[in-house]
Design a protein around this motif. Structure first.
Motif, PDB file in Angstrom:
ATOM      1  N   MET A  70       2.056   9.600   6.870  1.00 24.53           N
ATOM      2  CA  MET A  70       1.343   8.686   7.531  1.00 24.53           C
ATOM      3  C   MET A  70       2.486   7.694   8.253  1.00 24.53           C
ATOM      4  O   MET A  70       1.927   7.072   9.108  1.00 24.53           O
ATOM      5  N   ALA A  88      -9.557   2.218  21.526  1.00 19.91           N
ATOM      6  CA  ALA A  88      -9.575   3.471  20.975  1.00 19.91           C
ATOM      7  C   ALA A  88     -11.144   4.062  21.308  1.00 19.91           C
ATOM      8  O   ALA A  88     -11.491   5.175  21.392  1.00 19.91           O
ATOM      9  N   VAL A 143       1.204   0.970  16.460  1.00 23.84           N
ATOM     10  CA  VAL A 143       0.093   1.571  15.412  1.00 23.84           C
ATOM     11  C   VAL A 143       0.423   2.898  14.857  1.00 23.84           C
ATOM     12  O   VAL A 143       0.523   3.736  15.591  1.00 23.84           O
ATOM     13  N   LEU A 144       0.489   3.122  13.403  1.00 21.03           N
ATOM     14  CA  LEU A 144       1.076   4.521  13.241  1.00 21.03           C
ATOM     15  C   LEU A 144      -0.469   4.938  12.574  1.00 21.03           C
ATOM     16  O   LEU A 144      -0.622   6.306  12.985  1.00 21.03           O
ATOM     17  N   THR A 145      -1.151   4.344  11.808  1.00 19.82           N
ATOM     18  CA  THR A 145      -2.255   4.922  11.010  1.00 19.82           C
ATOM     19  C   THR A 145      -3.065   3.785  10.613  1.00 19.82           C
ATOM     20  O   THR A 145      -2.693   2.724  10.598  1.00 19.82           O
ATOM     21  N   THR A 146      -4.170   4.014  10.606  1.00 19.01           N
ATOM     22  CA  THR A 146      -5.293   3.015  10.097  1.00 19.01           C
ATOM     23  C   THR A 146      -6.057   3.490   8.779  1.00 19.01           C
ATOM     24  O   THR A 146      -6.185   4.675   8.676  1.00 19.01           O
ATOM     25  N   ILE A 147      -6.213   2.866   7.861  1.00 20.61           N
ATOM     26  CA  ILE A 147      -6.710   3.032   6.582  1.00 20.61           C
ATOM     27  C   ILE A 147      -8.096   2.340   6.394  1.00 20.61           C
ATOM     28  O   ILE A 147      -8.045   1.204   6.333  1.00 20.61           O
ATOM     29  N   GLY A 148      -9.098   2.982   6.338  1.00 21.89           N
ATOM     30  CA  GLY A 148     -10.458   2.273   6.144  1.00 21.89           C
ATOM     31  C   GLY A 148     -10.971   2.420   4.783  1.00 21.89           C
ATOM     32  O   GLY A 148     -11.109   3.705   4.443  1.00 21.89           O
ATOM     33  N   ASN A 149     -11.082   1.775   3.928  1.00 23.35           N
ATOM     34  CA  ASN A 149     -11.712   1.768   2.570  1.00 23.35           C
ATOM     35  C   ASN A 149     -13.145   1.585   2.604  1.00 23.35           C
ATOM     36  O   ASN A 149     -13.702   0.570   2.779  1.00 23.35           O
ATOM     37  N   VAL A 191       0.889  -1.243   0.158  1.00 24.53           N
ATOM     38  CA  VAL A 191      -0.164  -0.075  -0.008  1.00 24.53           C
ATOM     39  C   VAL A 191       0.870   1.149  -0.044  1.00 24.53           C
ATOM     40  O   VAL A 191       1.606   1.269   0.607  1.00 24.53           O
ATOM     41  N   ALA A 195     -10.949  -1.060  18.330  1.00 23.89           N
ATOM     42  CA  ALA A 195      -9.821  -0.334  17.856  1.00 23.89           C
ATOM     43  C   ALA A 195     -10.157   0.485  16.542  1.00 23.89           C
ATOM     44  O   ALA A 195      -9.464   1.206  16.146  1.00 23.89           O
ATOM     45  N   LEU A 196     -11.437   0.387  16.318  1.00 24.86           N
ATOM     46  CA  LEU A 196     -12.002   1.308  15.381  1.00 24.86           C
ATOM     47  C   LEU A 196     -11.617   0.943  13.847  1.00 24.86           C
ATOM     48  O   LEU A 196     -11.434   1.643  13.033  1.00 24.86           O
ATOM     49  N   VAL A 197     -11.104  -0.335  13.743  1.00 23.21           N
ATOM     50  CA  VAL A 197     -10.858  -0.944  12.411  1.00 23.21           C
ATOM     51  C   VAL A 197     -11.846  -2.044  11.984  1.00 23.21           C
ATOM     52  O   VAL A 197     -12.290  -2.675  12.851  1.00 23.21           O
ATOM     53  N   ASN A 198     -12.162  -1.913  10.759  1.00 22.90           N
ATOM     54  CA  ASN A 198     -13.168  -3.024  10.328  1.00 22.90           C
ATOM     55  C   ASN A 198     -12.663  -3.863   9.602  1.00 22.90           C
ATOM     56  O   ASN A 198     -11.288  -3.988   9.194  1.00 22.90           O
ATOM     57  N   VAL A 216       1.926   4.885   0.633  1.00 17.78           N
ATOM     58  CA  VAL A 216       1.262   5.864   1.627  1.00 17.78           C
ATOM     59  C   VAL A 216       2.180   6.975   1.568  1.00 17.78           C
ATOM     60  O   VAL A 216       3.404   7.001   1.165  1.00 17.78           O
TER      61      VAL A 216
END
Lengths: 213, 213
Positions: free
Chosen positions: B116, B185, B205-211, B110, B136-139, B112
């Motif tokens: 990021m 989170a 964890v640095l960043t989360t990316i949700g599409n 990916v 953790a607010l990631v899906n 970035v």
DNA sequence: TTCTTACCAGAACACTCGTTCCGAATAGAA
DNA sequence: TTCTATTCGGAACGAGTGTTCTGGTAAGAA
């Protein structure tokens, strides 16, 4: 398929690095220096091998005319997406104007790859304020990337304004007969059902970015 | 700001076209032919003007060393982050090796921006599998970008392996006396308290990316 | 051994290409 | 007009660059 010699791998890696770095391909002698190869003819020899194996394409007689064929050559272009405001439950989200993209404030942008915007135009970003969007799996300070639109297809995540409660929310949009179902990304949370008249779609969510540093 | 002459606009357009077409920049004489300009010195003259106005960047004395800075251009460099596997509650996360970054699989990356990754080295990515990381607010399908490390400071979000339950989790790390508090989170969810011995930090964890397309 | 194939080293050649020099046309201001 | 800045044409220079030629080394097969 024949495997590559270490020298050929080094050349490929150097090509990637060089192009990523400078945005134009190296000359034969650049490769020679960068890969510590003793002669230009050796570079040429291995480039021919790489071309035969389909890893690169060369235009003869033209300097620096080396093209990587495995998709890693082009540096993926990033797009400056303007952050035009914040999104919070109790307030309407800012509406982008034509001016938003023609006159970008470079102090308030987030650079993203085309992959994240899906190649769409009219893309803008909002910074999430507060914890009210947690059912959309975005936290305070996260960034939501939206496409400016006023309609949505089933299953798309939208930023919607609910007229009756005066709230904005991020949910997946579904038509359920003549009602609209707004489904939170967090599957454990309950959907909202409402009348289409009560709903004003303000944007389609493309990507969310959470900085957890 | 000074506006561009028609000739300069033509050159810019030709540059974009040529690069998109061939993946390497044109030579001065390519531009001369393509834009029907009478002399190489005129091309040089106008390129210098374009450089002064910040539209392109040139490396002197190097052939085809023209880099577009606008449009597709003033792009901050992106970094290919290898996606080395998936993250799910019940299984340990893949551990990056030195080989991970020296021999990148370009089919599984990916791209970035440096913004990021925070400029960190040893950055890798994992794709979230399942809904277990929702606190953790990631899906499911989201991407988590991690820095390879085995320690953490207070407040940082980490990927941690809990030995007793045999589970991996994404939480914020806090020392609470001689115990460790792992805070989701999602502020509405309860923290976990555990012994430092029971914890194995596998990344920050640095960043989360949700599409959410 | 001999022959073949793959790979390398060095040098040379010819073309490509960025640069520069000189001069000219054009336009606008004084 | 005269002066100045901008833009352009043509040509040439020299360094950059792809290519090729000759020969060499190493490994393997016949």
């Amino acid at each position: 398929m024949k495997s590559l010699s270490t020298k050929q791998q080094a050349i490929l890696e150097f090509l990637r690095q060089f192009i990523r770095d400078k945005d134009y391909p190296p000359s034969i002698r650049d490769i020679q220096l960068g890969c510590k190869i003793s002669s230009t003819s050796v570079v040429d020899y291995n480039l021919k091998a790489l071309e035969r194996l389909g890893h690169i394409r060369r235009d003869r007689e033209v300097s620096r005319a080396i093209e990587l064929l495995d998709g890693t050559g082009r540096r993926p272009s990033t797009i400056p997406v303007p952050i035009i405001g914040t999104i919070a439950a109790g307030e309407p989200i800012p509406v982008p104007s034509a001016d938003t993209w023609s006159n970008i404030d470079y102090d308030n942008v987030v650079e993203v790859t085309e992959e994240m915007t899906g190649g769409k135009a009219q893309v803008y970003a909002l910074r999430v304020k507060g914890d009210s969007m947690i059912d959309a799996l975005v936290n305070d300070g996260d960034i939501v990337i939206l496409e400016a639109t006023h309609s949505a297809a089933d299953g798309e995540m939208v930023a919607a304004w609910l007229k009756d409660t005066g709230e904005v929310t991020l949910k997946r949009f579904y038509m359920d007969g003549d009602r609209v179902r707004l489904q939170p990304a967090n599957a454990t949370m309950k959907p909202i059902f409402t009348d289409p008249e009560n709903l004003e779609i303000q944007g389609r969510v493309l990507t969310t970015i959470g900085n957890r540093g």
